[in-house]
Enzyme design. Structure first.
Site, PDB file in Angstrom:
ATOM      1  N   LYS A   1       0.837  -1.191   0.000  1.00  9.58           N
ATOM      2  CA  LYS A   1       0.000   0.000   0.000  1.00  9.58           C
ATOM      3  C   LYS A   1       0.880   1.252   0.000  1.00  9.58           C
ATOM      4  O   LYS A   1       1.984   1.240   0.551  1.00  9.58           O
ATOM      5  CB  LYS A   1      -0.871   0.042   1.264  1.00  9.58           C
ATOM      6  CG  LYS A   1      -1.903  -1.053   1.406  1.00  9.58           C
ATOM      7  CD  LYS A   1      -2.614  -0.905   2.749  1.00  9.58           C
ATOM      8  CE  LYS A   1      -3.639  -2.006   2.982  1.00  9.58           C
ATOM      9  NZ  LYS A   1      -4.822  -1.842   2.130  1.00  9.58           N
TER      10      LYS A   1
ATOM     11  N   ARG B   1      -9.808 -11.847   2.853  1.00 10.90           N
ATOM     12  CA  ARG B   1     -10.710 -12.919   2.395  1.00 10.90           C
ATOM     13  C   ARG B   1     -10.025 -14.274   2.418  1.00 10.90           C
ATOM     14  O   ARG B   1     -10.691 -15.304   2.527  1.00 10.90           O
ATOM     15  CB  ARG B   1     -11.232 -12.585   0.999  1.00 10.90           C
ATOM     16  CG  ARG B   1     -10.201 -12.580  -0.096  1.00 10.90           C
ATOM     17  CD  ARG B   1     -10.632 -11.832  -1.333  1.00 10.90           C
ATOM     18  NE  ARG B   1     -10.735 -10.398  -1.054  1.00 10.90           N
ATOM     19  CZ  ARG B   1     -11.142  -9.497  -1.956  1.00 10.90           C
ATOM     20  NH1 ARG B   1     -11.471  -9.897  -3.182  1.00 10.90           N
ATOM     21  NH2 ARG B   1     -11.195  -8.228  -1.655  1.00 10.90           N
TER      22      ARG B   1
END
Length: 461
Positions: free
Chosen positions: A237, A311
């Protein structure tokens, strides 16, 4: 917040609307009406006016509520800004419990790292002992979740999250089993291990498995994403996107807050909470874009982006939860930025294929002012997760980046088959701008709505 004490004479808080303001001012007498006029007070919902008294304490407090008289849960949080002192609602206020909860939520402060003397806060007195128990239960659970989210990653690693979870269950007489490090591989949790293996050994990945309640009661299982910090992995990020990544364990914090409510209320359920706790770090052994990883369920997953790690760990935990076919399976996760783009920070989407559960969730969210909004498990978008080399990809492969929250939910749905009903909540777990009842910082989202639903489905004896 405490039970009314006959030795203390609290200042009364008078709920008012534009239609009832004049009558209430008449009952207060003296200069109250003139003071309200000078201040331009119109009894707007959530507005507060202190009526001066002969001494330093106010003679009364006017509190604006909606015209229909139901009260606004969050607007009541404005009362937490009252001066230090003792207060109580005027008798006959129908929404007293809701407003008291809002008062408690608004009074929250995260002071762990602040030095110096803390400002004294107002105290709210409740005459009804049972109501006080219910209000404290909600306020304590939300504060517990907020504290976990607000704690920075240097003090809230996988081990500390484990301590918080196991300590909570021990407090209520529950039990816990924790799988750490390479044990995850021998116990068949390869995705949890892959995401967390690059972290320092002191912050090794783990699966926290807590249980509580009679084994003969209906099985309710909660799964919470416990990414204590998310660099994005090798798909790193930018620094601006890492600033709030201490909150990436907000799903875990919120399911633990919900578990606290369930256990404290002694709901007749067999509760299980699963928290895969990891740090998505960068090192030579970090998982890579293009890797193909096995999962507990047997499906292989191609890694399209290492920043879609939540996830992955949820997939293994959901597969475990699903194996015992719980009556109700709920997962909460700070999963996608797409959910925030679609609905903003205050309105978490939820996904379920169960129409009855969806309707009940919407009703209870409205009832307790804990907003939720259903988004579709739109099956045609499942093709976006296709992989040419594995059973599925962990991110949308359409090339356009469409429907990010929907495709994340669809990914998770591939790991749930046996549960009686399943719902996924893509929460933000953060309040970016302070407002009544919601201090800026870590937030409890969906847990009050879910507790309301569970209390109705499984009423305590």
């Amino acid at each position: 917040m405490r039970l009314a004490d006959v030795a203390v004479q609290p200042v009364l808080i008078h709920p008012v609307t534009p239609a009832t303001l004049a009558a209430v001012l008449d009952t207060l007498g003296g200069a109250a009406a003139g003071w309200a006029a000078v201040q331009g007070y119109k009894a707007a919902a959530g507005s507060v006016l202190l009526v001066p008294g002969p001494g330093p304490a106010p003679a009364a407090v006017l509190f604006g509520v909606p015209d229909e008289g139901k009260g606004d849960l969050l607007a009541g949080g404005a009362l937490a800004g009252l001066p230090a002192g003792d207060y109580a609602f005027a008798p006959g206020f129908a929404a007293e419990e809701q407003a008291a909860i809002a008062f408690g939520l608004g009074a929250y402060r995260f002071t762990r790292y602040r030095s110096g003397e803390q400002k004294e806060q107002p105290r709210l007195h409740l005459a009804d002992a049972a109501m006080l128990v219910r209000v404290r239960r909600i306020v304590t659970a939300v504060a517990f979740a907020r504290d976990l989210v607000n704690t920075p990653a240097n003090d809230m690693g996988p081990a500390e999250l484990e301590t918080a979870a196991t300590g909570l269950f021990a407090l209520h007489g529950g039990h816990a089993r924790v799988l750490r490090g390479d044990t995850l591989l021998s116990e068949n949790f390869p995705l949890i291990h892959a995401v967390g293996r690059a972290a320092d050994s002191a912050r090794a990945p783990r699966l926290i498995d807590c249980t509580w309640g009679d084994e003969t009661h209906p099985r309710v299982t909660l799964v919470g994403k416990g990414v204590v910090f998310d660099t994005g992995g090798l798909d790193i990020k930018p620094s601006s996107s890492m600033l709030l990544m201490k909150k990436d364990m907000g799903g875990a914090a919120n399911v633990l807050g919900l578990a606290h409510l369930v256990m404290d209320a002694r709901l007749p359920v067999r509760l299980r909470v699963l928290v895969p706790a990891v740090e998505n770090a960068i090192a030579g052994n970090a998982f890579r874009p293009g890797d193909i990883l096995p999962s507990r369920k047997g499906l292989t997953v191609e890694i399209g982006n290492t920043d879609a790690e939540g996830r992955l760990i949820l997939a293994d935990a959901l597969a475990l939860a699903d194996e015992e076919a719980p009556e109700l399976l709920l997962d909460m996760a700070t999963l996608t930025g797409a959910a925030r783009v679609a609905l903003g920070p205050d309105l978490p989407p939820f996904y379920t294929a169960d129409e009855g559960l969806a309707a009940a969730l919407a009703a209870h969210a409205d009832k307790v002012a804990d907003p939720l909004w259903r988004l579709p498990l739109w099956q045609p978008y499942m093709k976006y997760l296709d992989s040419k080399v594995a059973d599925l990809n962990n991110v949308n492969q359409s090339g356009a980046g469409f429907a990010g929250s929907v495709t994340a939910a669809l990914f998770l749905s591939r790991f749930v088959e046996k549960a009686g009903a399943w719902a996924h909540f893509d929460i933000f777990a953060w309040t970016p701008v302070e407002r009544a009842g919601k201090p800026a910082g870590g937030e409890g989202q969906a847990l009050r709505a879910l507790f309301s639903l569970l209390s109705e489905r499984y009423p305590a004896n």
